[in-house]
Design a protein around this motif. Structure first.
Motif, PDB file in Angstrom:
ATOM      1  N   PRO A  80       0.838  -1.207   0.000  1.00 18.64           N
ATOM      2  CA  PRO A  80       0.000   0.000   0.000  1.00 18.64           C
ATOM      3  C   PRO A  80       0.870   1.254   0.000  1.00 18.64           C
ATOM      4  N   THR A  81       0.403   2.293  -0.626  1.00 19.85           N
ATOM      5  CA  THR A  81       1.124   3.561  -0.622  1.00 19.85           C
ATOM      6  C   THR A  81       0.606   4.441   0.506  1.00 19.85           C
ATOM      7  N   PHE A  82       1.455   5.353   0.950  1.00 23.70           N
ATOM      8  CA  PHE A  82       1.069   6.284   2.008  1.00 23.70           C
ATOM      9  C   PHE A  82       1.420   7.691   1.566  1.00 23.70           C
ATOM     10  N   ASP A  83       0.417   8.555   1.528  1.00 26.86           N
ATOM     11  CA  ASP A  83       0.584   9.935   1.069  1.00 26.86           C
ATOM     12  C   ASP A  83       0.794  10.837   2.286  1.00 26.86           C
ATOM     13  N   TRP A  84       2.043  11.056   2.649  1.00 32.39           N
ATOM     14  CA  TRP A  84       2.382  11.851   3.834  1.00 32.39           C
ATOM     15  C   TRP A  84       1.852  13.276   3.739  1.00 32.39           C
ATOM     16  N   PRO A  85       2.053  14.013   2.608  1.00 31.20           N
ATOM     17  CA  PRO A  85       1.528  15.382   2.546  1.00 31.20           C
ATOM     18  C   PRO A  85       0.009  15.439   2.728  1.00 31.20           C
ATOM     19  N   TYR A  86      -0.722  14.511   2.132  1.00 32.23           N
ATOM     20  CA  TYR A  86      -2.174  14.459   2.300  1.00 32.23           C
ATOM     21  C   TYR A  86      -2.528  14.223   3.759  1.00 32.23           C
ATOM     22  N   PHE A  87      -1.839  13.256   4.360  1.00 32.75           N
ATOM     23  CA  PHE A  87      -2.081  12.931   5.771  1.00 32.75           C
ATOM     24  C   PHE A  87      -1.786  14.138   6.657  1.00 32.75           C
TER      25      PHE A  87
END
Length: 463
Positions: A80-87
């Motif tokens: 799975p990918t994780f979008d740090w800026p979105y989070f």
């Protein structure tokens, strides 16, 4: 000196959780209250502590669940990918909303809130430098210091290239590789969260175990577990210098035992302790007593050595830098000052606390060494280590630990300490904390019918 422009019954310096709780309780009892804050309302907990930390831990826990899901037969996805800026954007918005809620609550309680820096003029007068540069002097019958603390970074070459635990929440991008330092709960939490989210973590500690103030069972288990998970734990190690490289990354020089070496990382994070935020207050003018670490010395009633000046939370010397402790102490102080409850004060014994490590840790009461020092041979220990049913479907190398210890004293086996590590420990401890606060014995635990199948049933069936 600016002319006296405001007067009140209760002046609260610091708009964190403890200060706001005390201010609001005082206002509900009819006191005229003024609160001063120089940053964002909510203090450490709301802005750079408990709240954004737990949101980040939730994200890390979801990442771990994705990894574990394959053992339960889930497929159709790779990594799975994780979008740090979105989070981060959503986390920041949540915190900002909480700032607004705090402001609205103060307004609803008719508390006058000033944004600026305070300093004492006398034991009943404080000068406030407001954001626009103007000054006001406030005269108050009672003054509460609830200014909290701030993190520190060791004085090493290149310290300006490092971030502290507050700076963790300002990271715009997820670091691919990070060097962290500090074996306390903040360092353990942040290192664990970053590792679970996919950052390569080099974790530097001066000793050979994590969480050195906790029970030995917790220290041993969490240290082994972080190593098992793949955190690169540098024991007996200390970062000595940091340099910036041409590509913006950092070269970290460190000493590990007698060996000196270096690694390249994106970010260097120190979580090695906090100091009280008192410099601007001019406490020396009042002769307020400080301990060797510059925390304000208070008695059981949050009173300083200066009449009508009080302190609570991270700025004082009570040793529990926990948001609920500051809130509870603040409310009881206002009950005593403004509601006629002359003996209202916080009992600092048997305060439960949780470390959002991987896995979670819960602790209340005495550690085994503390109990043996206090009660000697009357101490009896119950402990167990097992594999939670959550891991039933997983391969042996993927199974995490669960470890529980009950510490009892006396012929009635009163429970004086409880230390738990494993899935769900934060939620488990709250209920058991009530029982221990009420003076529960081992027999009381045993007389409670177990819930099956859950990890916590071990606490009422242990022999």
């Amino acid at each position: 000196m600016a002319p006296i422009q405001k007067e009140c019954d209760y002046l609260v310096i610091g708009g964190g959780s403890g200060g706001i709780a005390s201010a609001r309780r005082a206002a509900k009892h009819g006191a005229k209250v003024i609160a001063i804050e120089s940053a964002r309302l909510g203090g450490t907990c709301v802005n750079v502590g408990c709240v954004p930390k737990k949101v980040t831990w939730n994200a890390a826990a979801i990442a771990e669940n994705f990894k574990d899901a394959k053992a339960y037969g889930f497929g159709g996805f790779e990594e799975p990918t994780f979008d740090w800026p979105y989070f981060k954007k959503k986390r920041d918005a949540y915190v900002k909303r909480l700032n607004g809620i705090y402001a609205n609550n103060l307004g609803r309680d008719k508390i006058d809130t000033l944004h600026g820096r305070a300093s004492f003029v006398s034991k009943n007068e404080v000068e406030v430098k407001l954001d626009d540069g103007t000054k006001q002097t406030i005269r108050a019958k009672n003054i509460l210091i609830a200014t909290g603390g701030r993190p520190t970074i060791p004085d090493i070459p290149g310290k300006e290239l490092c971030i502290d635990s507050d700076g963790f929440f300002d990271l715009e991008e997820q670091p691919k590789r990070i060097a962290t330092s500090g074996a306390g709960y903040i360092g353990v939490e942040m290192s664990g969260m970053l590792h679970a989210l996919g950052t390569k973590v080099d974790f530097f500690i001066r000793g050979d175990k994590l969480l050195r103030s906790f029970d030995p069972l917790i220290q041993d288990t969490v240290t082994k577990e972080y190593e098992r998970q793949g955190v690169n734990l540098h024991k007996g190690a200390q970062i000595t210098k940091v340099e910036k490289l041409d590509d913006g990354s950092k070269k970290v020089y460190y000493k590990e035992g007698d060996k000196e070496s270096s690694i390249d990382v994106d970010v260097v994070l120190f979580a090695v302790g906090r100091v009280p935020e008192i410099e601007d207050l001019h406490l020396d003018k009042l002769g307020i007593k400080l301990n060797e670490k510059k925390h304000i010395v208070v008695d059981d009633y949050q009173s300083t050595n200066v009449e009508n000046v009080f302190a609570l939370g991270d700025v004082c010397d009570r040793g529990f830098e926990l948001t609920p402790v500051a809130i509870a102490a603040g409310r009881r102080l206002s009950e005593r000052l403004f509601a006629g409850k002359k003996d209202a004060h916080l009992d600092y014994s048997n305060i439960p606390s949780v470390v959002f490590a991987h896995p979670e840790i819960g602790s209340i009461g005495l550690t085994e060494p503390q109990a043996r020092e206090k009660y000697g041979n009357s101490v009896k220990i119950y402990k167990t280590e097992f594999t939670a049913m959550y891991y039933a479907m997983m391969e042996p190398e993927d199974k995490g630990p669960t470890a529980y210890k009950i510490i009892c004293e006396g012929v009635n086996e009163r429970v004086v300490g409880l230390h738990i590590l494993g899935v769900g420990s934060s939620e488990i401890l709250q209920g058991f904390g009530v029982a221990i606060k009420m003076g529960a014995t081992k027999a009381d635990f045993d007389n409670c019918v177990a819930i099956h199948p859950v990890s916590a049933e071990e606490l009422v069936t242990m022999t």
